[in-house]
Scaffold this motif. Structure first.
Motif, PDB file in Angstrom:
ATOM      1  N   GLY A   1      -7.761  -2.317   7.293  1.00 21.31           N
ATOM      2  CA  GLY A   1      -8.538  -3.392   7.889  1.00 21.31           C
ATOM      3  C   GLY A   1      -9.395  -4.154   6.896  1.00 21.31           C
ATOM      4  N   GLU A   2     -10.243  -5.026   7.454  1.00 22.94           N
ATOM      5  CA  GLU A   2     -11.023  -5.955   6.630  1.00 22.94           C
ATOM      6  C   GLU A   2     -12.081  -5.256   5.783  1.00 22.94           C
ATOM      7  N   GLY A   3     -12.721  -4.225   6.326  1.00 24.59           N
ATOM      8  CA  GLY A   3     -13.715  -3.491   5.534  1.00 24.59           C
ATOM      9  C   GLY A   3     -13.092  -2.856   4.305  1.00 24.59           C
ATOM     10  N   ALA A   4     -11.923  -2.252   4.488  1.00 27.38           N
ATOM     11  CA  ALA A   4     -11.214  -1.650   3.357  1.00 27.38           C
ATOM     12  C   ALA A   4     -10.797  -2.710   2.348  1.00 27.38           C
ATOM     13  N   ALA A   5     -10.432  -3.898   2.839  1.00 26.41           N
ATOM     14  CA  ALA A   5     -10.038  -4.990   1.947  1.00 26.41           C
ATOM     15  C   ALA A   5     -11.206  -5.418   1.063  1.00 26.41           C
ATOM     16  N   LEU A   6     -12.395  -5.548   1.650  1.00 24.33           N
ATOM     17  CA  LEU A   6     -13.584  -5.908   0.863  1.00 24.33           C
ATOM     18  C   LEU A   6     -13.887  -4.863  -0.196  1.00 24.33           C
ATOM     19  N   VAL A   7     -13.795  -3.589   0.192  1.00 19.91           N
ATOM     20  CA  VAL A   7     -14.069  -2.490  -0.748  1.00 19.91           C
ATOM     21  C   VAL A   7     -13.047  -2.485  -1.876  1.00 19.91           C
ATOM     22  N   ALA A   8     -11.766  -2.633  -1.534  1.00 20.40           N
ATOM     23  CA  ALA A   8     -10.711  -2.606  -2.547  1.00 20.40           C
ATOM     24  C   ALA A   8     -10.834  -3.786  -3.513  1.00 20.40           C
ATOM     25  N   GLY A   9     -11.177  -4.955  -2.987  1.00 19.75           N
ATOM     26  CA  GLY A   9     -11.349  -6.120  -3.851  1.00 19.75           C
ATOM     27  C   GLY A   9     -12.494  -5.947  -4.830  1.00 19.75           C
TER      28      GLY A   9
END
Length: 192
Positions: A74-82
């Motif tokens: 999801g979006e939270g994981a995307a922010l963290v990964a980026g």
């Protein structure tokens, strides 16, 4: 989230500028020009293709980290990964934690997180580069503009992530900022 951070960091740690210049027999990028591992310094080798490949791969690693994490968590994981990919570029495990300034990875991450915001930040970079021919100033303008753009779109999580990355970009550009103030910052395409 931990997995997203770990994978993002490892992907971000791949020093494409160093790999490409070595593969092409251009020498150790860390001993050329500014010593930075990014596309602007690769351009100082005189090999435009290598610089373009470095730009695309450095931006791509941030984008891929975001897209993979989004698909899996999801979006939270995307922010963290980026953010983790960006940190990986700045502090890569493969180069003793001495990496680049993160601009291409920052822009690739932004495009994957929100393509309108990312493309507008790229537009800020391109416009500033076209007017001034100074890569570092272009990077600083794009970095400063990204959190503002994200807020304008109502993307608070992205605005915070962009602010975090922009602050690190400004820190990594301290010497460039001093040269900008002194009027001695080199222009794009200059070899030294």
């Amino acid at each position: 989230m931990i997995l997203a951070a770990a994978l993002g960091y490892l992907l971000g740690s791949v020093p494409f500028g160093v790999v490409i210049t070595r593969a092409l027999g251009l020498g150790d990028l860390r001993k050329i020009g500014s010593g930075n591992i990014g596309a602007t310094n690769v351009l100082r080798t005189g090999h435009k293709g290598a610089a373009l490949a470095t730009l695309l791969l450095d931006s791509g690693k941030g984008a891929i980290a975001v897209l993979l994490a989004r698909a899996l968590g999801g979006e939270g994981a995307a922010l963290v990964a980026g953010a983790a990919a960006f940190l990986g570029h700045l502090f890569p495990v493969f180069l003793g934690f001495r990496g680049g300034k993160g601009v291409a990875t920052f822009l690739g991450t932004l495009i994957a997180l929100s393509w309108p915001i990312g493309l507008m930040a790229c537009g800020l970079w391109l416009l500033t580069a076209a007017v001034t021919r100074i890569s570092s100033l272009s990077a600083l303008v794009a970095a400063a503009g990204a959190p503002v753009l994200a807020l304008g779109f109502g993307a608070r999580g992205l605005a915070l992530a962009a602010l975090f990355m922009a602050a690190l970009i400004f820190l990594r550009h301290r010497a460039n900022i001093a040269r900008l103030v002194a009027g001695t910052e080199p222009r794009i395409g200059r070899k030294t």
